[in-house]
Design a protein around this motif. Structure first.
Motif, PDB file in Angstrom:
ATOM      1  N   LEU A 118       0.707  -0.733   9.649  1.00 30.21           N
ATOM      2  CA  LEU A 118       0.096  -1.706   8.673  1.00 30.21           C
ATOM      3  C   LEU A 118       0.029  -0.471   7.248  1.00 30.21           C
ATOM      4  O   LEU A 118       0.433  -0.516   6.228  1.00 30.21           O
ATOM      5  CB  LEU A 118      -1.198  -2.199   8.955  1.00 30.21           C
ATOM      6  CG  LEU A 118      -1.924  -2.884   7.694  1.00 30.21           C
ATOM      7  CD1 LEU A 118      -0.999  -3.902   6.913  1.00 30.21           C
ATOM      8  CD2 LEU A 118      -3.115  -3.300   8.510  1.00 30.21           C
ATOM      9  N   GLU A 119      -0.638   0.628   7.672  1.00 30.73           N
ATOM     10  CA  GLU A 119      -1.128   1.395   6.381  1.00 30.73           C
ATOM     11  C   GLU A 119       0.063   2.157   5.930  1.00 30.73           C
ATOM     12  O   GLU A 119       0.040   2.160   4.544  1.00 30.73           O
ATOM     13  CB  GLU A 119      -2.000   2.624   7.162  1.00 30.73           C
ATOM     14  CG  GLU A 119      -2.544   3.382   5.753  1.00 30.73           C
ATOM     15  CD  GLU A 119      -3.789   4.366   6.283  1.00 30.73           C
ATOM     16  OE1 GLU A 119      -4.528   4.798   5.261  1.00 30.73           O
ATOM     17  OE2 GLU A 119      -3.764   4.871   7.230  1.00 30.73           O
ATOM     18  N   ALA A 120       1.076   2.565   6.564  1.00 27.97           N
ATOM     19  CA  ALA A 120       2.226   2.980   6.025  1.00 27.97           C
ATOM     20  C   ALA A 120       3.097   1.703   4.823  1.00 27.97           C
ATOM     21  O   ALA A 120       3.362   2.094   4.139  1.00 27.97           O
ATOM     22  CB  ALA A 120       3.453   3.252   7.094  1.00 27.97           C
ATOM     23  N   VAL A 121       2.955   0.659   5.510  1.00 23.51           N
ATOM     24  CA  VAL A 121       3.571  -0.615   4.442  1.00 23.51           C
ATOM     25  C   VAL A 121       2.562  -0.619   3.293  1.00 23.51           C
ATOM     26  O   VAL A 121       3.168  -0.938   2.337  1.00 23.51           O
ATOM     27  CB  VAL A 121       3.569  -1.879   5.409  1.00 23.51           C
ATOM     28  CG1 VAL A 121       4.252  -2.823   4.592  1.00 23.51           C
ATOM     29  CG2 VAL A 121       4.726  -1.357   6.253  1.00 23.51           C
ATOM     30  N   LEU A 122       1.263  -0.527   3.543  1.00 23.68           N
ATOM     31  CA  LEU A 122       0.589  -0.698   2.396  1.00 23.68           C
ATOM     32  C   LEU A 122       0.715   0.291   1.230  1.00 23.68           C
ATOM     33  O   LEU A 122       0.665   0.188   0.119  1.00 23.68           O
ATOM     34  CB  LEU A 122      -0.971  -0.624   2.717  1.00 23.68           C
ATOM     35  CG  LEU A 122      -1.473  -1.817   3.707  1.00 23.68           C
ATOM     36  CD1 LEU A 122      -2.637  -1.582   3.996  1.00 23.68           C
ATOM     37  CD2 LEU A 122      -1.364  -3.041   2.714  1.00 23.68           C
ATOM     38  N   ILE A 123       1.149   1.648   1.741  1.00 25.84           N
ATOM     39  CA  ILE A 123       1.221   2.673   1.167  1.00 25.84           C
ATOM     40  C   ILE A 123       2.504   2.434  -0.111  1.00 25.84           C
ATOM     41  O   ILE A 123       2.748   2.724  -1.209  1.00 25.84           O
ATOM     42  CB  ILE A 123       1.359   3.942   1.659  1.00 25.84           C
ATOM     43  CG1 ILE A 123      -0.219   4.509   2.283  1.00 25.84           C
ATOM     44  CG2 ILE A 123       1.819   5.170   0.881  1.00 25.84           C
ATOM     45  CD1 ILE A 123      -0.089   5.562   3.242  1.00 25.84           C
ATOM     46  N   LYS A 124       3.574   1.976   0.888  1.00 25.28           N
ATOM     47  CA  LYS A 124       4.760   1.815   0.134  1.00 25.28           C
ATOM     48  C   LYS A 124       4.625   0.671  -0.967  1.00 25.28           C
ATOM     49  O   LYS A 124       5.259   0.641  -1.908  1.00 25.28           O
ATOM     50  CB  LYS A 124       5.829   1.129   1.239  1.00 25.28           C
ATOM     51  CG  LYS A 124       6.452   2.419   2.116  1.00 25.28           C
ATOM     52  CD  LYS A 124       7.296   1.706   3.000  1.00 25.28           C
ATOM     53  CE  LYS A 124       7.860   2.968   4.150  1.00 25.28           C
ATOM     54  NZ  LYS A 124       8.838   2.270   5.239  1.00 25.28           N
ATOM     55  N   ARG A 125       3.545  -0.330  -0.745  1.00 29.54           N
ATOM     56  CA  ARG A 125       3.356  -1.291  -1.821  1.00 29.54           C
ATOM     57  C   ARG A 125       2.525  -0.927  -2.681  1.00 29.54           C
ATOM     58  O   ARG A 125       1.977  -1.882  -3.587  1.00 29.54           O
ATOM     59  CB  ARG A 125       2.759  -2.559  -0.823  1.00 29.54           C
ATOM     60  CG  ARG A 125       3.921  -3.218   0.088  1.00 29.54           C
ATOM     61  CD  ARG A 125       3.053  -4.348   0.754  1.00 29.54           C
ATOM     62  NE  ARG A 125       2.875  -5.530  -0.076  1.00 29.54           N
ATOM     63  CZ  ARG A 125       3.428  -6.485  -0.238  1.00 29.54           C
ATOM     64  NH1 ARG A 125       4.829  -6.755   0.283  1.00 29.54           N
ATOM     65  NH2 ARG A 125       3.184  -7.670  -0.812  1.00 29.54           N
ATOM     66  N   GLY A 126       1.974   0.280  -2.798  1.00 26.22           N
ATOM     67  CA  GLY A 126       1.365   0.931  -3.884  1.00 26.22           C
ATOM     68  C   GLY A 126      -0.280   0.962  -3.888  1.00 26.22           C
ATOM     69  O   GLY A 126      -1.036   1.022  -4.549  1.00 26.22           O
ATOM     70  N   TYR A 127      -0.821   0.589  -2.301  1.00 24.38           N
ATOM     71  CA  TYR A 127      -2.321   0.722  -2.102  1.00 24.38           C
ATOM     72  C   TYR A 127      -2.600   2.133  -2.250  1.00 24.38           C
ATOM     73  O   TYR A 127      -2.044   2.922  -1.522  1.00 24.38           O
ATOM     74  CB  TYR A 127      -2.506   0.046  -0.889  1.00 24.38           C
ATOM     75  CG  TYR A 127      -2.273  -1.496  -0.880  1.00 24.38           C
ATOM     76  CD1 TYR A 127      -3.720  -2.230  -1.010  1.00 24.38           C
ATOM     77  CD2 TYR A 127      -1.194  -2.296  -1.121  1.00 24.38           C
ATOM     78  CE1 TYR A 127      -3.663  -3.581  -1.081  1.00 24.38           C
ATOM     79  CE2 TYR A 127      -1.106  -3.527  -1.036  1.00 24.38           C
ATOM     80  CZ  TYR A 127      -2.354  -4.149  -1.086  1.00 24.38           C
ATOM     81  OH  TYR A 127      -2.463  -5.593  -1.124  1.00 24.38           O
ATOM     82  N   GLU A 128      -3.914   2.312  -2.641  1.00 26.97           N
ATOM     83  CA  GLU A 128      -4.328   3.705  -2.706  1.00 26.97           C
ATOM     84  C   GLU A 128      -5.738   3.797  -2.007  1.00 26.97           C
ATOM     85  O   GLU A 128      -6.407   2.583  -1.839  1.00 26.97           O
ATOM     86  CB  GLU A 128      -4.503   4.021  -4.398  1.00 26.97           C
ATOM     87  CG  GLU A 128      -3.261   4.175  -5.012  1.00 26.97           C
ATOM     88  CD  GLU A 128      -3.732   4.492  -6.579  1.00 26.97           C
ATOM     89  OE1 GLU A 128      -4.772   4.397  -6.757  1.00 26.97           O
ATOM     90  OE2 GLU A 128      -2.694   4.713  -7.043  1.00 26.97           O
ATOM     91  N   LEU A 129      -6.146   4.787  -1.614  1.00 25.73           N
ATOM     92  CA  LEU A 129      -7.476   4.896  -0.851  1.00 25.73           C
ATOM     93  C   LEU A 129      -8.567   4.687  -2.001  1.00 25.73           C
ATOM     94  O   LEU A 129      -8.891   5.012  -3.190  1.00 25.73           O
ATOM     95  CB  LEU A 129      -7.634   6.347  -0.330  1.00 25.73           C
ATOM     96  CG  LEU A 129      -6.993   7.106   0.751  1.00 25.73           C
ATOM     97  CD1 LEU A 129      -6.924   8.421   0.847  1.00 25.73           C
ATOM     98  CD2 LEU A 129      -7.366   6.181   2.052  1.00 25.73           C
ATOM     99  N   ARG A 130      -9.547   3.850  -1.592  1.00 31.36           N
ATOM    100  CA  ARG A 130     -10.572   3.391  -2.321  1.00 31.36           C
ATOM    101  C   ARG A 130     -11.390   4.624  -2.725  1.00 31.36           C
ATOM    102  O   ARG A 130     -12.059   5.480  -1.812  1.00 31.36           O
ATOM    103  CB  ARG A 130     -11.454   2.334  -1.765  1.00 31.36           C
ATOM    104  CG  ARG A 130     -12.554   1.747  -2.423  1.00 31.36           C
ATOM    105  CD  ARG A 130     -13.419   0.842  -1.423  1.00 31.36           C
ATOM    106  NE  ARG A 130     -14.611   0.128  -2.305  1.00 31.36           N
ATOM    107  CZ  ARG A 130     -15.458  -0.229  -1.895  1.00 31.36           C
ATOM    108  NH1 ARG A 130     -15.739  -0.212  -0.469  1.00 31.36           N
ATOM    109  NH2 ARG A 130     -16.399  -0.838  -2.542  1.00 31.36           N
TER     110      ARG A 130
END
Length: 270
Positions: A101-113
């Motif tokens: 999940l986290e790897a896919v979120l990173i690819k979709r542009g998600y950043e650490l809060r």
């Protein structure tokens, strides 16, 4: 991307082995003890909406992998948080499912809060009742967050009572025994804390001490008030959540015997 994610996680964790069974139990306990105003179960994930009050109550918790395609699920969550006019945020742990999940979120542009993901430790400790000396201080315990207690926590946090009306509404939804503890010096609120008991577990939330009264043992005192109440309610152990950057709270909880079990962090849509 896989190796990058591995080294990012390695640099974050001092907890090298996570007890997934205990971690999942604690996660579920905390979700019930501090419920969101609205929760939606979607293919093994919990979508929580609470008017922006706290990250946990306004984010996706990926409990189980489910059966739907991952990109489809993320897109659905994004649409739901847009509908609620909230930031799109995932709360992640080493137990989040699916594992990629986290790897896919990173690819979709998600950043650490907040740059570090608002990294938070979940800690546990055995608890016991003991006599406490409150001196001239008054101790009050309420089974719900009444107006006096809400005004006190708002004062200690330096915010308006309205800002804590949401917390008051959340606590109304708790089905387990609740203790809203308040320490007063005369008419001045100096410390607060929330305890919720389920089975033999005490969950501790929202412990605050007046800035001008810190390093005087008041944090320990309000914790022991909660311990004594919880032991009477059948608890023998406790869990809490503490931000990894809160060094003062970490010292307090370590002194009380708390040890980290797992951590969680947030990724938000950039």
């Amino acid at each position: 991307m896989g190796w990058l994610l591995f080294f990012m996680k390695l640099s974050r964790w001092s907890i090298t082995m996570v007890d997934h069974v205990l971690g999942r139990q604690l996660d579920l306990l905390a979700l019930r003890s501090m419920p969101a105003l609205r929760t939606e179960l979607y293919d093994g994930w919990l979508l929580r909406f609470t008017q922006g009050f706290t990250g946990r109550a306004n984010s996706v918790t990926a409990m189980d992998a489910g059966v739907l395609a991952l990109d489809e699920k993320i897109a659905y969550c994004e649409a739901r948080y847009i509908e609620h006019e909230l930031p799109i945020m995932f709360r992640l742990t080493d137990m989040s499912q699916p594992a990629e999940l986290e790897a896919v979120l990173i690819k979709r542009g998600y950043e650490l809060r907040n740059g570090d993901g608002s990294l938070t430790q979940v800690q546990t400790a055995a608890i016991a009742a003991q006599d406490i000396d409150t001196g001239t201080l008054a101790v009050r315990q309420y089974s719900q967050a009444n107006a006096e207690w809400v005004e006190a926590i708002a004062t200690l946090a330096g915010k308006s009572v309205t800002a804590y009306a949401t917390l008051q509404s959340m606590l109304v939804l708790v089905e387990q025994p609740v203790c809203c503890a308040l320490l007063l010096d005369g008419d001045e609120p100096i410390a607060v804390g929330i305890g919720v008991v389920e089975g033999d577990w005490l969950g501790v939330f929202s412990v605050m001490v007046a800035e001008s009264r810190r390093r005087q043992g008041l944090g320990t005192l309000v914790m022991q008030v909660l311990f004594n109440w919880a032991v009477e309610a059948g608890a023998s152990r406790s869990y809490l959540q503490v931000e990894a950057q809160n060094s003062a709270a970490l010292r307090l909880y370590a002194k009380l015997g708390y040890q980290p079990v797992y951590r969680y962090w947030y990724r938000v849509k950039a």
